[in-house]
Design a protein around this motif. Structure first.
Motif, PDB file in Angstrom:
ATOM      1  N   LYS A  41       0.788  -1.005  -0.065  1.00 52.39           N
ATOM      2  CA  LYS A  41      -0.616  -0.033   0.297  1.00 52.39           C
ATOM      3  C   LYS A  41       1.514   1.243   0.243  1.00 52.39           C
ATOM      4  CE  LYS A  41      -4.251  -1.658   1.842  1.00 52.39           C
ATOM      5  NZ  LYS A  41      -5.634  -1.193   2.827  1.00 52.39           N
ATOM      6  N   ALA A  44       2.134   1.663  -3.057  1.00 52.75           N
ATOM      7  CA  ALA A  44       0.957   1.826  -3.984  1.00 52.75           C
ATOM      8  C   ALA A  44       0.950   3.509  -4.262  1.00 52.75           C
ATOM      9  CB  ALA A  44      -0.318   0.993  -3.795  1.00 52.75           C
ATOM     10  N   THR A  45       0.693   4.175  -2.603  1.00 44.03           N
ATOM     11  CA  THR A  45       0.460   5.142  -2.551  1.00 44.03           C
ATOM     12  C   THR A  45       1.229   6.160  -3.332  1.00 44.03           C
ATOM     13  OG1 THR A  45      -0.722   4.217  -0.735  1.00 44.03           O
ATOM     14  CG2 THR A  45      -0.574   6.731  -0.474  1.00 44.03           C
ATOM     15  N   LEU A  47       3.789   5.699  -5.893  1.00 38.87           N
ATOM     16  CA  LEU A  47       3.001   5.967  -7.002  1.00 38.87           C
ATOM     17  C   LEU A  47       1.777   6.518  -7.527  1.00 38.87           C
ATOM     18  CD1 LEU A  47       3.972   2.415  -8.238  1.00 38.87           C
ATOM     19  CD2 LEU A  47       5.659   4.279  -8.718  1.00 38.87           C
ATOM     20  N   ALA A  48       1.204   6.178  -7.196  1.00 40.83           N
ATOM     21  CA  ALA A  48      -0.416   6.660  -7.782  1.00 40.83           C
ATOM     22  C   ALA A  48      -0.244   8.568  -7.247  1.00 40.83           C
ATOM     23  CB  ALA A  48      -1.782   6.279  -7.247  1.00 40.83           C
ATOM     24  N   PHE A  49       0.583   9.009  -5.956  1.00 42.84           N
ATOM     25  CA  PHE A  49       0.191  10.292  -5.249  1.00 42.84           C
ATOM     26  C   PHE A  49       1.120  11.171  -5.392  1.00 42.84           C
ATOM     27  CE2 PHE A  49      -3.552   7.655  -4.060  1.00 42.84           C
ATOM     28  CZ  PHE A  49      -4.414   7.885  -4.206  1.00 42.84           C
ATOM     29  N   VAL A  51       4.624   9.914  -7.455  1.00 39.85           N
ATOM     30  CA  VAL A  51       4.870   9.523  -9.004  1.00 39.85           C
ATOM     31  C   VAL A  51       4.642   9.832 -10.308  1.00 39.85           C
ATOM     32  CG1 VAL A  51       6.085   8.229 -10.412  1.00 39.85           C
ATOM     33  CG2 VAL A  51       6.018   8.127  -8.077  1.00 39.85           C
ATOM     34  N   ASP A  52       2.751   9.592 -10.080  1.00 42.18           N
ATOM     35  CA  ASP A  52       1.901   9.963 -11.387  1.00 42.18           C
ATOM     36  C   ASP A  52       1.814  11.469 -10.974  1.00 42.18           C
ATOM     37  OD1 ASP A  52       1.235   7.818 -13.224  1.00 42.18           O
ATOM     38  OD2 ASP A  52      -1.097   8.879 -12.437  1.00 42.18           O
ATOM     39  N   ILE A  56       4.725  13.185 -12.861  1.00 40.21           N
ATOM     40  CA  ILE A  56       4.865  12.888 -14.318  1.00 40.21           C
ATOM     41  C   ILE A  56       3.925  13.680 -14.950  1.00 40.21           C
ATOM     42  CG2 ILE A  56       3.893  11.234 -16.147  1.00 40.21           C
ATOM     43  CD1 ILE A  56       4.338   9.215 -15.359  1.00 40.21           C
TER      44      ILE A  56
ATOM     45  N   THR B 233      -1.436  10.292 -18.706  1.00 42.57           N
ATOM     46  CA  THR B 233      -1.447  11.106 -17.990  1.00 42.57           C
ATOM     47  C   THR B 233      -2.521  12.095 -18.186  1.00 42.57           C
ATOM     48  OG1 THR B 233      -0.290  13.440 -17.816  1.00 42.57           O
ATOM     49  CG2 THR B 233       0.345  11.958 -16.029  1.00 42.57           C
ATOM     50  N   TYR B 291       2.600  -1.099 -13.349  1.00 42.13           N
ATOM     51  CA  TYR B 291       2.448   0.552 -13.138  1.00 42.13           C
ATOM     52  C   TYR B 291       1.342   1.105 -12.984  1.00 42.13           C
ATOM     53  CZ  TYR B 291       3.337   6.020 -12.612  1.00 42.13           C
ATOM     54  OH  TYR B 291       3.001   7.299 -12.264  1.00 42.13           O
ATOM     55  N   ILE B 294      -0.642  -0.964 -10.369  1.00 42.21           N
ATOM     56  CA  ILE B 294      -0.531  -0.577  -8.736  1.00 42.21           C
ATOM     57  C   ILE B 294      -1.222   0.557  -8.770  1.00 42.21           C
ATOM     58  CG2 ILE B 294       1.396   0.351  -7.424  1.00 42.21           C
ATOM     59  CD1 ILE B 294       3.085  -2.004  -8.880  1.00 42.21           C
ATOM     60  N   VAL B 295      -0.938   1.748  -9.630  1.00 39.80           N
ATOM     61  CA  VAL B 295      -1.490   2.998  -9.223  1.00 39.80           C
ATOM     62  C   VAL B 295      -2.863   3.114  -9.680  1.00 39.80           C
ATOM     63  CG1 VAL B 295      -2.175   5.571 -10.675  1.00 39.80           C
ATOM     64  CG2 VAL B 295      -0.011   4.274 -10.424  1.00 39.80           C
ATOM     65  N   MET B 298      -4.933   1.854  -4.973  1.00 42.43           N
ATOM     66  CA  MET B 298      -5.162   2.861  -4.688  1.00 42.43           C
ATOM     67  C   MET B 298      -6.060   4.315  -5.447  1.00 42.43           C
ATOM     68  SD  MET B 298      -3.383   1.556  -2.528  1.00 42.43           S
ATOM     69  CE  MET B 298      -3.728   2.733  -0.856  1.00 42.43           C
ATOM     70  N   GLN B 299      -6.884   4.314  -5.953  1.00 43.66           N
ATOM     71  CA  GLN B 299      -7.657   5.375  -6.792  1.00 43.66           C
ATOM     72  C   GLN B 299      -8.463   4.572  -5.888  1.00 43.66           C
ATOM     73  OE1 GLN B 299      -6.458   7.362  -8.940  1.00 43.66           O
ATOM     74  NE2 GLN B 299      -5.041   5.977  -9.003  1.00 43.66           N
TER      75      GLN B 299
END
Lengths: 105, 514
Positions: A41, A44-45, A47-49, A51-52, A56, B233, B291, B294-295, B298-299
């Motif tokens: 988690k 993933a967190t 990466l999601a909040f 990195v992404d 990016i 994105t 990727y 994984i991303v 968590m959404q």
């Protein structure tokens, strides 16, 4: 051999750590929960909040902001005064004539 | 009728959109009915295309060729082959669903339906074009209705999402236009007259250097569309902010244009450059698979979660295409169709939930299965198909891609397979949080089950999901000859002979060893 009346509490104490480990299914589930659910988690967190969203998408949005910033500067050229535009036309004309003359010589 | 079947399929939606202009804007029932009739009519002609399609042929069928703009060598040249066939049928199949999903649009429904119909023609045109200029016209033509669908009918951050989508796609598209112009002049160089005809251009002998630059130019357009990491994105924003029909269209067919572009243009036209690009493209595809998954996990927003799952699933498509084995190519093409059905259905179902609760936050739900069991059941089938449960459509495509990758490079297959596991993690976890457990929030008690109209939209999708899952043969056998032909162009020493299909595993192993 007779060990006396069956005393669960006493046997637990005798078995000590072994009993606790067995009781917790040798900690395999807890380890998996820590590794896959916990660490997973966190990764993933990140990466999601981070990195992404921040990296990016941040680059993408900043390219947009940079454009807005540059255009805000460039639009100052557009003053609305005829004299400014006339000066620009003159400068362009002189450059063109200069180029043509420079070529023929 | 038969010789103009493709033209009918292509232009019926636009014709419907133009006639829509004459419907009074307050006759909402007529507007909806007309849109549904037009899309169902298009579905009918596309099914006729399917019926007339000769599955033994690799080349283009039902071709129509007319001069268009002579001065620049542009022609009206359309045709269908095994690669575009199912994508055309998928498009025609999804559009009535979109109309049904947009039944309750109250904000200028006439304009909405008109744009939706115009969009269908643009999408079909991209799949059917056999002239690069015509292809480009449809490619960019798609942007306009889509921009307004997101920007005018979308949710809170719709304008941001629409502009982002527009800029990304336009930037990629313009690089491709430059590539198309170069190809036109290459044709002039070889033939003496400029031509954008696909058949002419595919016969050109392009130098390795030119191939590399053109591959990059086309790649820019297709990689944005797929989308490949790190150009992805725009996708979560556009998918999340778009109205339900917009999300279905985006995920269902617009993302496929990237994969289709690779198969139709990048691989056959620039085989040398495509071979050289394999390590890079495969790396990006694998990153995208893992990727994205994984991303996704968590959404917090259900729609955003499904949007990110597309990045992962489309990674499989690109991987399958770029391993150059017949299983990979077939798997990738089938995965495009499967993903269109599964993800289209997921967006449709989430749209229904939003109409009831006006929220997409996963945390706002819980225990929905108790109050809307049919809805929950449909959602479960679709979620399972998306995560690749055997017997449903997602499995066939992903399995073929992993198989096709395995014979080429085992490591690639192993990394890709983790994507399937992660898909189970994010989809089942999301399902658990939305549908199971106690009903903590009182509003959720009032969630009603599917209505007849909603069922009418969902059931065909679920039926198709099961059909491909249990009987993929009619789908695979129609795409195989055309894919063999693509493979023969891109793999040195491969043949397009039908017998090669039987030995394809062996041949693929040899390619892998090379």
């Amino acid at each position: 051999m007779y060990l006396g009346a069956f005393d669960l509490q006493r046997r637990r104490q005798l078995a000590g750590p072994l009993w606790r480990a067995a009781r917790n299914r040798l900690y395999i589930d807890s380890f998996y929960e820590f590794l896959f659910t916990g660490v997973g988690k966190v990764v993933a967190t990140a990466l999601a909040f981070v990195v992404d969203t921040v990296w990016i998408d941040g680059i993408v949005n900043n390219v947009g902001r940079l454009m807005a910033l540059l255009s805000a500067q460039v639009r100052r050229v557009q003053t609305g005064y005829v004299r400014t535009y006339a000066l620009a036309v003159l400068a362009g004309g002189v450059t063109l004539v200069g180029l043509l003359v420079g070529r023929t010589h | 009728m038969k010789q103009h079947l493709l033209s009918w399929t292509l232009w019926i939606p636009l014709g419907g959109a133009i006639l829509m202009a004459f419907v009074p804007r307050d006759r909402v029932g007529l507007i909806r009915g007309w849109a549904l009739l037009t899309t169902v009519g298009t579905l009918g002609t596309s099914l006729a295309v399917l019926a007339y399609f000769d599955k033994s042929q690799a080349g283009f069928q039902m071709v129509e060729h007319h001069q268009w703009i002579r001065a620049i060598g542009a022609s009206y040249h359309i045709g269908v082959d095994g690669i575009s066939l199912w994508l055309v049928v998928l498009t025609a199949f999804l559009w009535p669903v979109c109309v049904l999903a947009s039944w309750n649009v109250t904000k200028n429904p006439k304009m909405f339906m008109g744009l939706l119909l115009a969009l269908e023609t643009a999408v079909l045109g991209v799949f059917l074009s056999l002239d690069l200029l015509l292809f480009y016209v449809f490619w960019e033509g798609m942007l306009v209705p889509m921009y307004f669908l997101i920007g005018y009918w979308g949710y809170e951050r719709r304008v941001y999402a629409a502009v982002k989508f527009f800029l990304y796609t336009l930037l990629g598209g313009l690089l491709m236009l430059a590539g198309i112009v170069v190809l036109g002049f290459q044709a002039k160089h070889a033939l003496g007259h400029i031509s954008f005809d696909y058949k002419v251009i595919s016969k050109l002998a392009l130098s390795h250097d030119i191939q590399r630059w053109l591959f990059i130019a086309f790649f820019a357009a297709f990689a944005v569309k797929v989308p490949l990491f790190p150009l992805h994105t725009w996708l979560p924003d556009a998918h999340t902010e778009a109205p339900t029909a917009g999300s279905i269209v985006l995920a269902g067919v617009l993302l496929k244009l990237g994969g289709f572009g690779f198969l139709r243009y990048s691989l056959p036209l620039f085989p040398h450059a495509a071979r050289a690009a394999v390590p890079y493209v495969v790396a990006l595809a694998l990153i995208g698979i893992v990727y994205g998954a994984i991303v996704c996990a968590m959404q917090k927003d259900l729609k955003r979660l499904i949007a990110y799952s597309s990045i992962s699933h489309l990674g499989f498509v690109v991987l399958g295409i770029f391993v150059f084995t017949i299983q990979g190519l077939q798997g990738g093409t089938l995965q495009m169709v499967s993903h269109g059905l599964s993800t289209g259905a997921l967006f449709l179902l989430v749209g229904f939930l939003y109409e009831r609760r006006h929220t997409r936050e996963i945390a706002d739900f819980g225990g929905i299965a108790a109050v809307a069991p049919v809805y929950a059941g449909m959602f479960l089938i679709v979620a399972l198909s998306s995560l690749g449960l055997p017997g449903l459509n997602g499995f066939v495509g992903e399995f073929l891609v992993i198989l096709g990758a395995f014979v080429r490079n085992r490591t690639w297959a192993v990394i890709a397979a983790t994507g399937v596991i992660l898909a189970a993690v994010y989809l089942l976890w999301a399902y658990q949080r939305v549908f199971h457990g106690p009903i903590d929030i009182q509003e959720n008690r009032a969630v009603r089950d599917l209505s007849f109209r909603e069922g009418l939209a969902v059931v065909p999708l679920v039926a198709a999901i099961v059909l491909i899952g249990v009987w993929p043969k009619p789908f695979l056998e129609r795409m195989e000859p055309s894919l063999q032909r693509v493979r023969a162009r891109v793999v040195v020493g491969a043949t397009a002979e039908p017998a090669a299909a039987l030995r394809s595993t062996k041949a693929a192993t040899q390619v892998g060893g090379r």
